[in-house]
Design a protein around this motif. Structure first.
Motif, short mmCIF file in Angstrom:
data_model
loop_
_atom_site.label_atom_id
_atom_site.label_comp_id
_atom_site.label_asym_id
_atom_site.label_seq_id
_atom_site.Cartn_x
_atom_site.Cartn_y
_atom_site.Cartn_z
N ARG A 52 52.63 -0.26 -4.41
CA ARG A 52 52.57 1.14 -4.81
C ARG A 52 53.39 1.31 -6.08
O ARG A 52 54.38 0.64 -6.29
CB ARG A 52 53.12 2.04 -3.72
N GLY A 53 52.95 2.21 -6.91
CA GLY A 53 53.69 2.44 -8.14
C GLY A 53 52.87 3.22 -9.13
O GLY A 53 51.75 3.60 -8.84
N ILE A 68 50.71 7.87 -9.93
CA ILE A 68 49.88 8.44 -8.88
C ILE A 68 50.48 8.07 -7.52
O ILE A 68 50.43 6.93 -7.08
CB ILE A 68 48.42 7.94 -8.97
N GLN A 69 51.05 9.07 -6.88
CA GLN A 69 51.72 8.83 -5.61
C GLN A 69 50.72 8.43 -4.54
O GLN A 69 49.65 9.03 -4.41
CB GLN A 69 52.44 10.10 -5.17
N GLY A 70 51.05 7.41 -3.81
CA GLY A 70 50.20 6.99 -2.71
C GLY A 70 49.16 5.96 -3.07
O GLY A 70 48.54 5.38 -2.18
N ALA A 71 48.94 5.73 -4.35
CA ALA A 71 47.89 4.78 -4.74
C ALA A 71 48.37 3.35 -4.55
O ALA A 71 49.47 2.99 -4.93
CB ALA A 71 47.50 5.00 -6.20
N GLN A 72 47.51 2.55 -3.92
CA GLN A 72 47.79 1.13 -3.76
C GLN A 72 47.10 0.39 -4.91
O GLN A 72 45.89 0.48 -5.06
CB GLN A 72 47.20 0.62 -2.43
N LYS A 73 47.85 -0.32 -5.71
CA LYS A 73 47.27 -1.13 -6.77
C LYS A 73 47.19 -2.57 -6.31
O LYS A 73 48.15 -3.12 -5.79
CB LYS A 73 48.12 -1.02 -8.04
N LEU A 74 46.02 -3.16 -6.47
CA LEU A 74 45.81 -4.54 -6.01
C LEU A 74 46.02 -5.52 -7.15
O LEU A 74 45.56 -5.30 -8.26
CB LEU A 74 44.40 -4.71 -5.45
N TYR A 80 40.75 8.08 -3.99
CA TYR A 80 41.19 7.09 -4.96
C TYR A 80 40.01 6.26 -5.47
O TYR A 80 39.19 5.78 -4.68
CB TYR A 80 42.22 6.14 -4.34
N TYR A 104 38.97 3.18 -8.60
CA TYR A 104 39.56 2.13 -9.44
C TYR A 104 38.47 1.47 -10.30
O TYR A 104 37.33 1.35 -9.86
CB TYR A 104 40.19 1.03 -8.57
N TYR A 141 38.00 -2.29 -12.28
CA TYR A 141 38.49 -3.64 -12.49
C TYR A 141 37.54 -4.37 -13.43
O TYR A 141 36.35 -4.04 -13.51
CB TYR A 141 38.54 -4.44 -11.18
N LEU A 192 43.06 -4.87 -12.89
CA LEU A 192 42.93 -3.43 -12.83
C LEU A 192 42.97 -2.82 -14.24
O LEU A 192 43.88 -3.10 -15.01
CB LEU A 192 44.07 -2.85 -11.98
N TYR A 233 42.93 3.65 -12.76
CA TYR A 233 42.68 4.17 -11.44
C TYR A 233 42.94 5.68 -11.41
O TYR A 233 43.51 6.24 -12.36
CB TYR A 233 43.49 3.44 -10.36
N VAL A 270 43.29 9.43 -8.70
CA VAL A 270 43.27 10.13 -7.42
C VAL A 270 42.76 11.54 -7.68
O VAL A 270 43.37 12.30 -8.40
CB VAL A 270 44.65 10.16 -6.73
N ILE A 311 43.27 13.35 -12.47
CA ILE A 311 44.49 12.54 -12.45
C ILE A 311 44.12 11.07 -12.58
O ILE A 311 43.42 10.52 -11.72
CB ILE A 311 45.29 12.75 -11.15
N ASP A 347 45.59 7.01 -14.20
CA ASP A 347 46.73 6.22 -14.64
C ASP A 347 46.24 4.86 -15.09
O ASP A 347 45.20 4.36 -14.62
CB ASP A 347 47.76 6.08 -13.52
N GLY A 385 42.91 5.61 0.43
CA GLY A 385 44.33 5.50 0.08
C GLY A 385 45.03 4.42 0.87
O GLY A 385 46.18 4.11 0.61
N GLN A 394 39.79 -1.35 -0.11
CA GLN A 394 39.02 -0.79 -1.20
C GLN A 394 37.57 -1.24 -1.05
O GLN A 394 37.30 -2.40 -0.76
CB GLN A 394 39.60 -1.22 -2.54
#
Lengths: 116, 111
Positions: free
Chosen positions: A94-95, A98-104, B31, B33, B35, B45, B48, B50, B54, B56, B96, B100
């Protein structure tokens, strides 16, 4: 050093063999540890995931995580020709803003062929 | 449910041209994404998001832009295409948690 290292193979084994696929990682912040399977010219699909150190079994598949060694494995028992695919390890963190987003973060992928 | 759909499936783009890769999901996932996957490599990545509005940056955002005006759609814009952007692009969505769901990919060649 890459955050996630995976032997790209290729790996070729006879039908019925036990297959071992492995990844190492360097980021202690990784939370979930996953294995995705990707058939040729398709998108990845989640095979298994685990959160803590130890083993998790699902049919012929076993996922193993050793957080102290930063090492994960996927074992396939009684391998079948239909298991022929590229196997990608992935780890989530996480980071970001964006709160709560899981980045793989993915490994390179291991191409596996099961020969009849 | 169709899941995650991507268009086009294949495209050849000339250097310097621009294009938009489309991604739509019908699972009401917040969410989404983008890639890219280069030959023999894992996925990296790009961006992405949400919900609407929004977004990032991910690991490799340079040369790309995104916008998200609806929950369902998350288009990826390539401006001034370069040969280094030749790749397979995958869109994914999730509620979330850890899983995915990926689309079938767009194979893009820039020449």
């Amino acid at each position: 050093q890459k955050e996630v290292e995976q032997d790209p193979g290729p790996l070729s084994v006879p039908e019925g063999a036990i297959v071992s696929l492995n990844c190492t990682y360097s980021n202690s912040a990784f939370q979930y540890f996953m294995w995705y399977r990707q058939y040729s010219r398709k998108g990845p699909e989640l095979l298994m995931y685990t959160y803590s150190s130890g083993n998790k079994e699902d049919g012929r598949f076993t996922a193993q995580v050793d957080k102290s060694s930063k090492y994960i494995s996927l074992f396939i028992r009684d391998s079948q020709p239909s298991d022929s695919a590229t196997y990608l390890c992935a780890m989530s963190v996480r980071g970001g803003i964006i709160q709560g987003a899981q980045k793989l973060v993915f490994g390179q992928g291991t191409r596996l062929t099961i020969n009849p | 449910n169709a899941g995650v759909t991507q268009t086009p499936k294949f495209h050849i783009l000339k250097i310097g041209q621009s294009m938009t890769l489309q991604c739509t999901q019908d699972m009401n996932h917040n969410y989404m994404y983008w890639y890219r996957q280069d030959p023999g490599m894992g996925l990296k990545l790009i961006y992405y998001s949400v919900g609407a509005g929004i977004t990032d940056k991910g690991e490799v955002p340079n040369g790309y832009n995104v916008s998200r005006s609806t929950t369902e759609d998350f288009p990826l814009r390539l401006e001034l295409a370069a040969p280094s952007q030749t790749s397979v692009y995958f869109c994914a969505s999730t509620t979330g948690d850890h899983e995915q769901y990926f689309g079938p990919g767009t194979r893009l060649t820039v020449t």
